[in-house]
Scaffold this active site. Sequence first.
Site, PDB file in Angstrom:
ATOM      1  N   TYR A  67       0.834  -1.203   0.000  1.00  0.00           N
ATOM      2  CA  TYR A  67       0.000   0.000   0.000  1.00  0.00           C
ATOM      3  C   TYR A  67       0.872   1.258   0.000  1.00  0.00           C
ATOM      4  O   TYR A  67       0.616   2.217  -0.740  1.00  0.00           O
ATOM      5  CB  TYR A  67      -0.892  -0.044   1.239  1.00  0.00           C
ATOM      6  CG  TYR A  67      -1.914   1.058   1.361  1.00  0.00           C
ATOM      7  CD1 TYR A  67      -3.023   1.107   0.529  1.00  0.00           C
ATOM      8  CD2 TYR A  67      -1.804   2.021   2.363  1.00  0.00           C
ATOM      9  CE1 TYR A  67      -3.986   2.099   0.661  1.00  0.00           C
ATOM     10  CE2 TYR A  67      -2.750   3.019   2.515  1.00  0.00           C
ATOM     11  CZ  TYR A  67      -3.840   3.052   1.662  1.00  0.00           C
ATOM     12  OH  TYR A  67      -4.786   4.033   1.802  1.00  0.00           O
ATOM     13  N   LYS A 122       0.948   4.070  -2.886  1.00  0.00           N
ATOM     14  CA  LYS A 122       0.554   5.443  -2.581  1.00  0.00           C
ATOM     15  C   LYS A 122       1.681   6.441  -2.859  1.00  0.00           C
ATOM     16  O   LYS A 122       1.417   7.589  -3.237  1.00  0.00           O
ATOM     17  CB  LYS A 122       0.091   5.541  -1.134  1.00  0.00           C
ATOM     18  CG  LYS A 122      -1.275   4.882  -0.892  1.00  0.00           C
ATOM     19  CD  LYS A 122      -2.335   5.431  -1.833  1.00  0.00           C
ATOM     20  CE  LYS A 122      -3.740   5.005  -1.458  1.00  0.00           C
ATOM     21  NZ  LYS A 122      -4.750   5.520  -2.412  1.00  0.00           N
TER      22      LYS A 122
END
Length: 304
Positions: free
Chosen positions: A168, A172
């Site tokens: 993640y 991001k």
Amino acid sequence: MGALEGRVAIITGAGRGIGAAIARRYAAEGAKVVINDLGGDTTGEGSDVGPAAAVASEIIAAGGQAIADGGDIADVATGERLVSLAIEKFGGLDIVVNVAGILRDRMIFNLDEKDWDAVIRVHLKGHYSTIKPAAAYWRSLRNPHGDFRIINFTSASGLHGSPGQPNYAAAKMGVVGLTMSLANGLARYGVTVNAIAPGATTRLTETAPEDKNVDGPARADDPYTPDRVAPIAVFLGSKESGWMSGRTIGAAGGELMLYNVPEMIKTVEGMADLDAATFAAKVEEEFRPLADGLAPSVYFDSQM
């Protein structure tokens, strides 16, 4: 007149949470919205057009204009369809808001390849899916003063390096690089691009262990609601926000945070031909005093 009166927006991940809050706020400000949400669980499994349809129905019942789509945003055909829907149903496209995301949290030594691939796919390919056809459409208009907007969603998990979310966090931070590239590449076509790092309690944050959750507290009484992220998305979608292109903005609990872009703060020449001991001493001498004065590079060392 609303801040987004007459503008047309695509919003992904808009069946629940932050995306739904933005869709409602956009409609209340006069935008016509295309709402996309696969309707799966927090890991990306399953599908159900119901959440997207429910938000669209709510907007229509309140007097707004909305269309629901339940496609997989990481499928490029979905992004192309959303752009076509906006143009065919509402007469054009002004704003793309990429909110859709999933979580599959593991420490790196326990992270399966499929969980790496799934998170990268949704967050990064999901952005590509909408941005490519939208950018192609805006380029075809040849309007350098078009006030077109792309609003991407990054995360403090990437900006600060959440330890249990390497997939993640990588995705991001990839969104931040994508945002800066697009801001540079699309400016000539009247497109500005920003990233929002939200802090809000959502289905995703509630699945993360409390000590690893950097996107916002998970308390029943906390003030970090998705509705409090929506105002910055409205501003960035407006015609008044063009001066901010390329910037990442944090939004949490009613507070806004402006992030700097990475910058080189010192250059030391003549390092290539030094022996190892002299090289190390030079790095220590030249860089350590500066590094000690910067924001910490490791936020979670107490958990390691």
